[in-house]
Design a protein around this motif. Sequence first.
Motif, PDB file in Angstrom:
ATOM      1  N   THR A 100       5.405   0.565 -16.809  1.00  0.00           N
ATOM      2  CA  THR A 100       6.174   1.250 -15.766  1.00  0.00           C
ATOM      3  C   THR A 100       5.248   2.118 -14.917  1.00  0.00           C
ATOM      4  N   GLY A 101       4.073   1.571 -14.559  1.00  0.00           N
ATOM      5  CA  GLY A 101       3.157   2.242 -13.640  1.00  0.00           C
ATOM      6  C   GLY A 101       3.431   1.800 -12.209  1.00  0.00           C
ATOM      7  N   SER A 102       2.455   1.994 -11.321  1.00  0.00           N
ATOM      8  CA  SER A 102       2.644   1.693  -9.892  1.00  0.00           C
ATOM      9  C   SER A 102       3.034   0.232  -9.656  1.00  0.00           C
ATOM     10  N   ILE A 120       6.663  -2.161 -29.454  1.00  0.00           N
ATOM     11  CA  ILE A 120       6.613  -3.622 -29.477  1.00  0.00           C
ATOM     12  C   ILE A 120       5.869  -4.032 -30.755  1.00  0.00           C
ATOM     13  N   LYS A 144      -0.710  11.546 -14.094  1.00  0.00           N
ATOM     14  CA  LYS A 144      -0.776  10.092 -14.138  1.00  0.00           C
ATOM     15  C   LYS A 144      -0.496   9.692 -12.702  1.00  0.00           C
ATOM     16  N   ARG A 145      -1.121   8.623 -12.228  1.00  0.00           N
ATOM     17  CA  ARG A 145      -1.003   8.276 -10.806  1.00  0.00           C
ATOM     18  C   ARG A 145       0.463   8.269 -10.370  1.00  0.00           C
ATOM     19  N   VAL A 200      10.047   1.623 -25.577  1.00  0.00           N
ATOM     20  CA  VAL A 200       9.121   1.109 -26.595  1.00  0.00           C
ATOM     21  C   VAL A 200       8.160   2.198 -27.082  1.00  0.00           C
ATOM     22  N   ALA A 213       2.674  -5.659 -16.615  1.00  0.00           N
ATOM     23  CA  ALA A 213       2.297  -4.732 -15.532  1.00  0.00           C
ATOM     24  C   ALA A 213       1.524  -3.618 -16.227  1.00  0.00           C
ATOM     25  N   THR A 214       0.520  -4.030 -16.981  1.00  0.00           N
ATOM     26  CA  THR A 214      -0.124  -3.139 -17.957  1.00  0.00           C
ATOM     27  C   THR A 214      -1.458  -2.584 -17.487  1.00  0.00           C
ATOM     28  N   GLY A 215      -1.787  -2.770 -16.226  1.00  0.00           N
ATOM     29  CA  GLY A 215      -2.919  -2.050 -15.656  1.00  0.00           C
ATOM     30  C   GLY A 215      -4.274  -2.706 -15.845  1.00  0.00           C
ATOM     31  N   TRP A 258      -5.329   6.404 -17.111  1.00  0.00           N
ATOM     32  CA  TRP A 258      -6.511   5.555 -16.901  1.00  0.00           C
ATOM     33  C   TRP A 258      -7.620   6.329 -16.211  1.00  0.00           C
ATOM     34  N   ARG A 290       7.008   2.488 -22.058  1.00  0.00           N
ATOM     35  CA  ARG A 290       6.403   3.363 -23.075  1.00  0.00           C
ATOM     36  C   ARG A 290       6.337   4.803 -22.571  1.00  0.00           C
ATOM     37  N   THR A 291       5.975   4.941 -21.267  1.00  0.00           N
ATOM     38  CA  THR A 291       5.903   6.284 -20.673  1.00  0.00           C
ATOM     39  C   THR A 291       6.613   6.252 -19.325  1.00  0.00           C
ATOM     40  N   CYS A 317       0.834  -1.180   0.000  1.00  0.00           N
ATOM     41  CA  CYS A 317       0.000   0.000   0.000  1.00  0.00           C
ATOM     42  C   CYS A 317       0.886   1.254   0.000  1.00  0.00           C
ATOM     43  N   ASP A 318       0.392   2.367  -0.544  1.00  0.00           N
ATOM     44  CA  ASP A 318       1.204   3.586  -0.490  1.00  0.00           C
ATOM     45  C   ASP A 318       0.554   4.698   0.335  1.00  0.00           C
TER      46      ASP A 318
HETATM   47  O1  N01 Z   1      -1.170   0.067 -14.203  1.00  0.00           O
HETATM   48  P1  N01 Z   1      -1.007   1.454 -14.976  1.00  0.00           P
HETATM   49  P2  N01 Z   1      -0.610  -0.362 -12.769  1.00  0.00           P
HETATM   50  N1  N01 Z   1       2.842  -1.503 -24.552  1.00  0.00           N
HETATM   51  O2  N01 Z   1      -2.175   1.539 -15.892  1.00  0.00           O
HETATM   52  C1  N01 Z   1       2.021   0.331 -19.863  1.00  0.00           C
HETATM   53  C2  N01 Z   1      -3.028   1.304  -8.366  1.00  0.00           C
HETATM   54  N2  N01 Z   1      -1.875   0.652  -7.771  1.00  0.00           N
HETATM   55  O3  N01 Z   1      -1.068  -1.757 -12.527  1.00  0.00           O
HETATM   56  O4  N01 Z   1       1.566   4.874 -19.623  1.00  0.00           O
HETATM   57  C3  N01 Z   1       3.687  -0.937 -23.685  1.00  0.00           C
HETATM   58  O5  N01 Z   1      -0.748   2.559 -14.076  1.00  0.00           O
HETATM   59  C4  N01 Z   1       1.550   1.735 -19.617  1.00  0.00           C
HETATM   60  O6  N01 Z   1       2.173   2.634 -20.500  1.00  0.00           O
HETATM   61  P3  N01 Z   1       1.461   4.049 -20.868  1.00  0.00           P
HETATM   62  C5  N01 Z   1      -2.685   2.751  -8.700  1.00  0.00           C
HETATM   63  O7  N01 Z   1      -3.814   3.552  -8.566  1.00  0.00           O
HETATM   64  C6  N01 Z   1      -1.468   1.107  -6.569  1.00  0.00           C
HETATM   65  O8  N01 Z   1       0.824  -0.108 -12.668  1.00  0.00           O
HETATM   66  O9  N01 Z   1       0.033   3.702 -21.213  1.00  0.00           O
HETATM   67  N3  N01 Z   1       3.326  -0.496 -22.478  1.00  0.00           N
HETATM   68  C7  N01 Z   1       1.949   1.890 -18.156  1.00  0.00           C
HETATM   69  O10 N01 Z   1       3.316   2.166 -18.034  1.00  0.00           O
HETATM   70  C8  N01 Z   1      -2.254   2.616 -10.131  1.00  0.00           C
HETATM   71  O11 N01 Z   1      -2.277   3.819 -10.872  1.00  0.00           O
HETATM   72  C9  N01 Z   1      -0.384   0.558  -5.970  1.00  0.00           C
HETATM   73  O12 N01 Z   1       2.225   4.564 -22.010  1.00  0.00           O
HETATM   74  C10 N01 Z   1       2.039  -0.641 -22.127  1.00  0.00           C
HETATM   75  C11 N01 Z   1       1.689   0.499 -17.599  1.00  0.00           C
HETATM   76  O13 N01 Z   1       1.684  -0.395 -18.700  1.00  0.00           O
HETATM   77  C12 N01 Z   1      -3.211   1.592 -10.648  1.00  0.00           C
HETATM   78  O14 N01 Z   1      -3.350   0.671  -9.586  1.00  0.00           O
HETATM   79  C13 N01 Z   1       0.330  -0.461  -6.601  1.00  0.00           C
HETATM   80  C14 N01 Z   1       1.104  -1.240 -22.977  1.00  0.00           C
HETATM   81  C15 N01 Z   1       0.337   0.399 -16.909  1.00  0.00           C
HETATM   82  O15 N01 Z   1       0.324   1.237 -15.802  1.00  0.00           O
HETATM   83  C16 N01 Z   1      -2.747   0.856 -11.877  1.00  0.00           C
HETATM   84  O16 N01 Z   1      -1.361   0.602 -11.776  1.00  0.00           O
HETATM   85  C17 N01 Z   1      -0.110  -0.904  -7.824  1.00  0.00           C
HETATM   86  C18 N01 Z   1       1.544  -1.672 -24.244  1.00  0.00           C
HETATM   87  N4  N01 Z   1       0.716  -2.231 -25.130  1.00  0.00           N
HETATM   88  C19 N01 Z   1      -1.219  -0.347  -8.400  1.00  0.00           C
HETATM   89  N5  N01 Z   1      -0.106  -1.237 -22.346  1.00  0.00           N
HETATM   90  C20 N01 Z   1       0.044   1.092  -4.672  1.00  0.00           C
HETATM   91  O17 N01 Z   1       1.179   1.447  -4.471  1.00  0.00           O
HETATM   92  C21 N01 Z   1       0.094  -0.667 -21.142  1.00  0.00           C
HETATM   93  N6  N01 Z   1       1.385  -0.302 -21.011  1.00  0.00           N
HETATM   94  C22 N01 Z   1      -0.958   1.262  -3.639  1.00  0.00           C
END
Ligand code: N01
Length: 549
Positions: free
Chosen positions: A200-202, A369, A342-343, A364, A392-394, A508, A223-224, A71-72
């Motif tokens: 490279t999200g959370s 890709i 972005k979060r 990328v 880790a694509t959300g 998102w 990607r970002t 958790c954060d």
């Molecule tokens: O998902 P995200 P997450 N080719 O959607 C990339 C919560 N959370 O699971 O930014 C290449 O943030 C995408 O790239 P881009 C928190 O609210 C909290 O990490 O679209 N890359 C991005 O980098 C968080 O915001 C915690 O260009 C591709 C990544 O995948 C939410 O959940 C911990 C792609 C997705 O990032 C989601 O987080 C974890 C493709 N085709 C999560 N498609 C805490 O710390 C997607 N991407 C509490």
Amino acid sequence: MSDGHQVHTHLVGVEDAGVPHEVDAVVVGAGFAGVYALHRLRTLGLTVQVLEAGSDIGGTWYHNRYPGARCDIESLDYSYSFDDDLQQEWHWTERYAAQPELLRYIRHVADRYDLWRDIRLDSRVDAATFDEASSRWTVRTEHGEVFSARFCILATGVLSVAQVPDIAGLESFQGQWFHTGDWPHEGVDASGKRVGVIGTGSSATQLVPVVAEQAGHLTVFQRTANFVMPAQNHPMIEQVEREWKAEYPERRAKARVSGFGHNQLSNPKRAMEVSPEERRREFELRWQLGGLYMMRAFSDILVDPVANEECAEFVRGKIREIVADPEVAELLSPRGFHFGTKRLCSGTDYYETFNRENVTLVDVRTAPIERITPTGLRTTAAEYDLDVLIFATGFDAMTGSMLKIDIRGLDGRTLREKWAHGPRSYLGVAPAGFPNLFIVAGPGSPSVFSNMVNSIEQHVEWIAALIEHAALRGARRVEATEEAEQAWIDHVNEAAGRTLYVRSPNSWYFGANTPGKPRVFMPYVGGVGTYRHLADDVAAKDYEGFLIS
Ligand code: N01
């Protein structure tokens, strides 16, 4: 799951498939929201059935068990406040709880309040239909079990539908692949292997440093670039815990009326009204405090582009200090969107990890890709051999979990039809045209812009009070009016329009990561305290904007 729990849950249920089991309320989902909804509604004397798709309770904290998941928001804040005994007796072992501890906590809550007997696991809801004659919901699971309920509460979570991007060739991959949001229970052995992470999200920023320690080689496909704060996590300090617990009444009260629903320090000053030295000192303090504290370094970080860029550049400076290779540091430096829109991510040793010899960062965005091959992944620039590929694509965020269910309200209209151009509901709680249906911490409410547990408690308590109010009036039906809903949507948009979020729509929060999804800013950014005040005001005015009959 312990055997004890299994026994409980299997005693619950319906006698015969197809014969509706009658309850006062069905709650869909057994994460923090569903578990509390069950407890709260029970205290009103209602009969409640919770239906949970997973094989255990916990929601997010059940499915997201990837290495490094935590958790954060500080654990002492990210926890239920409804019972002082509970918050006093539970001991958090770290400043930020890791996923296994959060799961232990929620199961402890279920034990403590005898909740298991009304929770049915492995029961994914696939349809819910409102019957006008009886003013009841018929709720069906994928196994054909049927429940009839006066009220239907959607506690399905806002980040619970894992999204694997449609990249050609995945079916041909001969290695193993996983999504962080649907992580295998037995874990993944990455030791010595060639591992690739897309995203490279959370999730990625928590997972990458841990996997890098195990993998033979780790390739991160970015990607970002995101802003990643150091979590500054550490074992719980006894004195901090003691003081925090002694101050719980004031701290919880403060969180309830705060902007984000927790106790993080907010600086009321504007960034550009202070000297460059003071600005830097404040940013440095926030970096040291870690996690999400940087969001509140100055009052206008998310409003004034100049203030925002000062903050962004401070963080880029930190990246340059940490990452040895200047080219890698530049690639890791976020550009093209405002800080925090972005979060914001919170991790441990994320940037440091790119100094390791066994870690490669691949851009990328410039070389996308192309496809996944039997042996790995190909971009337009190179080919990468991989044994394990991690997405880790959300998630299909905020609406995905509700729109997976075939929900039908008045005149057979589906929620999918109603939300074709984006989610609509009054206060983020009640979609007009869907009587007796309530959403916990979903779109149109502070939700993802808050300490979720705080928002969940507020929503559940507010919904329970509305149900109680209707019952006392002998009413069978509670529905939001179209006018109240429209006024609320206007307010949500107006609040977003005052911020920089609307200038960075590639997140998102806008549904931008889900192909075909309408681009609408979904959460309410007006603040937790403001939201609570507005919702309480509606209640005080006899639930203005609702038809109760
Ligand atoms: O998902 P995200 P997450 N080719 O959607 C990339 C919560 N959370 O699971 O930014 C290449 O943030 C995408 O790239 P881009 C928190 O609210 C909290 O990490 O679209 N890359 C991005 O980098 C968080 O915001 C915690 O260009 C591709 C990544 O995948 C939410 O959940 C911990 C792609 C997705 O990032 C989601 O987080 C974890 C493709 N085709 C999560 N498609 C805490 O710390 C997607 N991407 C509490």
